[in-house]
Write a protein that holds these residues in place. Structure first.
Motif, PDB file in Angstrom:
ATOM      1  N   ALA A  78      25.958  37.722  27.892  1.00  0.00           N
ATOM      2  CA  ALA A  78      27.041  36.944  27.402  1.00  0.00           C
ATOM      3  C   ALA A  78      27.612  36.525  28.869  1.00  0.00           C
ATOM      4  O   ALA A  78      28.053  35.830  29.284  1.00  0.00           O
ATOM      5  CB  ALA A  78      28.297  37.452  26.982  1.00  0.00           C
ATOM      6  N   ILE A  79      27.336  37.961  29.964  1.00  0.00           N
ATOM      7  CA  ILE A  79      27.719  37.946  31.096  1.00  0.00           C
ATOM      8  C   ILE A  79      26.488  37.627  32.110  1.00  0.00           C
ATOM      9  O   ILE A  79      27.922  36.649  32.720  1.00  0.00           O
ATOM     10  CB  ILE A  79      28.227  39.574  31.712  1.00  0.00           C
ATOM     11  N   LYS A 101      36.559  44.150  31.257  1.00  0.00           N
ATOM     12  CA  LYS A 101      35.779  44.407  31.859  1.00  0.00           C
ATOM     13  C   LYS A 101      36.321  41.902  32.327  1.00  0.00           C
ATOM     14  O   LYS A 101      36.265  41.603  32.842  1.00  0.00           O
ATOM     15  CB  LYS A 101      34.220  44.380  31.837  1.00  0.00           C
ATOM     16  N   TYR A 102      36.144  41.958  30.945  1.00  0.00           N
ATOM     17  CA  TYR A 102      36.226  40.521  30.194  1.00  0.00           C
ATOM     18  C   TYR A 102      37.381  39.454  31.332  1.00  0.00           C
ATOM     19  O   TYR A 102      37.540  38.560  31.704  1.00  0.00           O
ATOM     20  CB  TYR A 102      35.648  39.877  29.335  1.00  0.00           C
ATOM     21  N   ALA A 103      38.675  40.809  30.506  1.00  0.00           N
ATOM     22  CA  ALA A 103      39.930  40.453  30.668  1.00  0.00           C
ATOM     23  C   ALA A 103      40.057  39.592  32.042  1.00  0.00           C
ATOM     24  O   ALA A 103      40.648  39.133  33.124  1.00  0.00           O
ATOM     25  CB  ALA A 103      41.214  40.793  29.841  1.00  0.00           C
ATOM     26  N   ALA A 104      39.714  41.084  32.636  1.00  0.00           N
ATOM     27  CA  ALA A 104      40.032  41.434  33.728  1.00  0.00           C
ATOM     28  C   ALA A 104      39.332  40.077  35.189  1.00  0.00           C
ATOM     29  O   ALA A 104      39.612  40.137  35.951  1.00  0.00           O
ATOM     30  CB  ALA A 104      39.734  42.686  34.909  1.00  0.00           C
ATOM     31  N   ALA A 105      37.840  39.933  34.444  1.00  0.00           N
ATOM     32  CA  ALA A 105      37.270  38.806  35.201  1.00  0.00           C
ATOM     33  C   ALA A 105      37.980  37.435  35.108  1.00  0.00           C
ATOM     34  O   ALA A 105      37.294  36.740  36.061  1.00  0.00           O
ATOM     35  CB  ALA A 105      35.648  38.959  34.971  1.00  0.00           C
ATOM     36  N   GLY A 106      38.534  37.209  33.885  1.00  0.00           N
ATOM     37  CA  GLY A 106      39.313  36.024  34.268  1.00  0.00           C
ATOM     38  C   GLY A 106      38.860  35.487  32.981  1.00  0.00           C
ATOM     39  O   GLY A 106      38.987  33.739  33.354  1.00  0.00           O
ATOM     40  N   TRP A 107      37.598  35.641  32.234  1.00  0.00           N
ATOM     41  CA  TRP A 107      37.134  34.553  31.447  1.00  0.00           C
ATOM     42  C   TRP A 107      37.082  34.309  29.928  1.00  0.00           C
ATOM     43  O   TRP A 107      37.348  33.212  29.691  1.00  0.00           O
ATOM     44  CB  TRP A 107      35.526  35.659  31.186  1.00  0.00           C
ATOM     45  N   SER A 307      37.086  36.011  20.769  1.00  0.00           N
ATOM     46  CA  SER A 307      38.686  35.805  22.075  1.00  0.00           C
ATOM     47  C   SER A 307      38.016  34.046  22.550  1.00  0.00           C
ATOM     48  O   SER A 307      36.445  33.840  21.862  1.00  0.00           O
ATOM     49  CB  SER A 307      37.453  36.816  23.666  1.00  0.00           C
ATOM     50  N   LEU A 308      38.764  33.957  22.743  1.00  0.00           N
ATOM     51  CA  LEU A 308      38.184  31.939  22.962  1.00  0.00           C
ATOM     52  C   LEU A 308      38.428  31.901  24.914  1.00  0.00           C
ATOM     53  O   LEU A 308      38.904  33.013  25.738  1.00  0.00           O
ATOM     54  CB  LEU A 308      40.021  31.681  22.659  1.00  0.00           C
ATOM     55  N   LEU A 309      37.109  31.638  24.847  1.00  0.00           N
ATOM     56  CA  LEU A 309      36.228  31.582  26.427  1.00  0.00           C
ATOM     57  C   LEU A 309      37.282  30.364  27.201  1.00  0.00           C
ATOM     58  O   LEU A 309      38.079  29.207  26.523  1.00  0.00           O
ATOM     59  CB  LEU A 309      35.587  31.847  26.944  1.00  0.00           C
ATOM     60  N   LYS A 310      37.547  30.863  29.131  1.00  0.00           N
ATOM     61  CA  LYS A 310      38.702  29.331  29.564  1.00  0.00           C
ATOM     62  C   LYS A 310      37.422  28.465  29.709  1.00  0.00           C
ATOM     63  O   LYS A 310      36.067  28.740  29.664  1.00  0.00           O
ATOM     64  CB  LYS A 310      38.561  30.346  30.644  1.00  0.00           C
TER      65      LYS A 310
END
Ligand code: GLC
Length: 422
Positions: A78-79, A101-107, A307-310
């Motif tokens: 995913a990353i 990690k994903y939230a902090a990365a803004g994804w 989770s919904l991706l930006k």
């Protein structure tokens, strides 16, 4: 009446234009939603996806991409696609440990505007954890998950309560020839080992991160005792040497074959143990992990959520798919077919569900003892350095204090490089 050639050509032209236009607009109307899931969840979801697509024919086409099984491998996949930009996925099925990690990365796209606070209140205790980062909702739970101790009712009156009792009952049953192994668990160098460690560490009163400072606390006297006990299980033969290569599935196979008296695993294992090919069908109980007097029993918080991706083109359609896949109906089906723990509190009291499985009340209780792994964006690195040292100890090369000092120093380096504990 005859139609002139010109009129015919014009009519034909119009018809063509019309049908082309319809097909074109039809194609535009279909919103394609692609969700990445680890293989076992993708398989468990296949029928639901078919049903969703039947019900949304012409409007939404849902596809689940089947990723690797292990949490680390699928997160790496995913990353890498997120780092490349415009990933082919609209949503991800995320392990609880990925969220920070994903939230902090803004994804991730915040979900607060899509789910009501009452819906969060309706979740069972453990399922409410691990969905928020910095107070924002980023993940909607698909399954709840916590670590459990499985015990053989035909071999014991009651399950062991302390680490010492576990060792001695395991030894006795081996000496009696009732089983080949006392206790099987996840000793391979991977995320499952960190999960088992959290429970065993709590059994001796330790914490991965110091609750006051937020800094790693891996060389505390409690941690050394816990790791010493883990090693003694293998040294004394209560757990087979092979446990250092076991993930969840190998432990389950050994226990299901009747080879072991006790097992640490997740709730899904129970359904597998009730299948006709199980040597221990109808003879298994579940309880909380052993712990020393004066300490709380801990059940490592697992769980997977969507989770919904930006950047997804049609968030509403993605949310519709998420709602369907996490609906009470879907929860019932996954519980019935794969033994995955539901997330709605009301389902734990539901007569039909209770008939399917008598362990639901035990699961609900274990969920109230859920202990999260450190909810930091640095989690993957911290877990990796811990697993290396634990594995070194278990395979007998490293001394407990040296290994845990190294785990501590390496963890501090990671935390300090990121600007300190938060
Ligand atoms: C389970 C848990 C997950 C954990 C994994 C480790 O899938 O739900 O949280 O990371 O096991 O193998």
């Amino acid at each position: 009446m005859t139609i002139g050639r010109r009129t015919l050509a014009a009519l034909l032209g119009l018809t063509l234009l019309f049908s082309f236009g319809l097909a074109w607009s039809g194609q535009r109307q279909i919103q394609r939603v692609n969700i990445l899931m680890p293989a076992p969840f993708a398989d468990a979801t296949a029928e639901l996806v078919q049903r969703f697509n039947r019900d949304h024919r012409g409007s939404i086409a849902l596809r689940v991409t089947r990723g690797p099984r292990d949490t680390e491998s699928i997160s790496d996949l995913a990353i890498s696609s997120l780092l490349l930009g415009s990933p082919p996925f609209d949503a991800l099925l995320m392990d609880v440990t990925w969220l920070a990690k994903y939230a902090a990365a803004g994804w991730l796209e915040p979900l607060d505007s899509y789910f009501e606070p009452q819906e969060i209140d309706a979740l069972v205790a453990g399922a409410r954890l691990g969905n928020h980062y910095d107070g924002v909702l980023y993940r909607w739970p698909l399954i709840a998950d916590v670590g459990l101790l499985y015990w053989r009712k035909d071999l014991m009156e009651a399950p062991p309560r302390t680490p010492d009792q576990l060792s001695s009952v395991g030894r006795r049953l081996m000496d009696d020839g009732a089983v080949n192994s006392g206790f099987v668990w996840q000793g391979r160098q991977y995320e499952g080992l960190s999960c088992d460690f959290v429970e065993m560490l709590s059994a001796f009163g330790g914490n991965w991160l110091n609750p006051q400072t937020g800094e790693p606390s891996l060389n505390s006297s409690e941690a050394l005792e816990a790791v010493g006990w883990m090693r003694s299980l293998i040294r004394d033969g209560i757990s087979p040497k092979a446990v250092t290569n076991y993930s969840e599935s190998e432990s389950l196979q050994a226990f299901k074959a009747g080879d072991a008296a006790l097992m640490r695993n997740w709730p899904y294992a129970w359904a597998e143990l009730q299948k006709p090919d199980s040597a221990v069908r109808g003879q298994v109980g579940v309880t909380l992990m052993v712990h020393n007097a004066g300490h709380q029993p801990a059940a490592t918080l697992g769980s997977w959520g969507l989770s919904l991706l930006k950047g997804s083109d049609h968030p509403q359609a993605v949310i519709e798919a998420i709602r369907f896949l996490t609906s009470p109906e879907a929860q019932r089906e996954r519980f019935r077919n794969q033994g995955y723990t539901p997330t709605d509190r009301s389902l734990f009291r539901d007569p039909e569900m209770l008939e399917l499985s008598p362990i639901l009340p035990d699961l609900e209780q274990a969920l109230t003892h859920a202990v999260p792994r450190p909810p930091t964006p640095l989690y993957a690195q911290l877990s990796d350095v811990l697993q290396r040292q634990l594995s070194g100890v278990l395979t007998d090369d490293l001394a407990v204090d040296q290994a845990m000092n190294k785990a501590q120093i390496n963890s501090m380096t990671i935390v300090e490089a990121a600007g300190g504990a938060s």
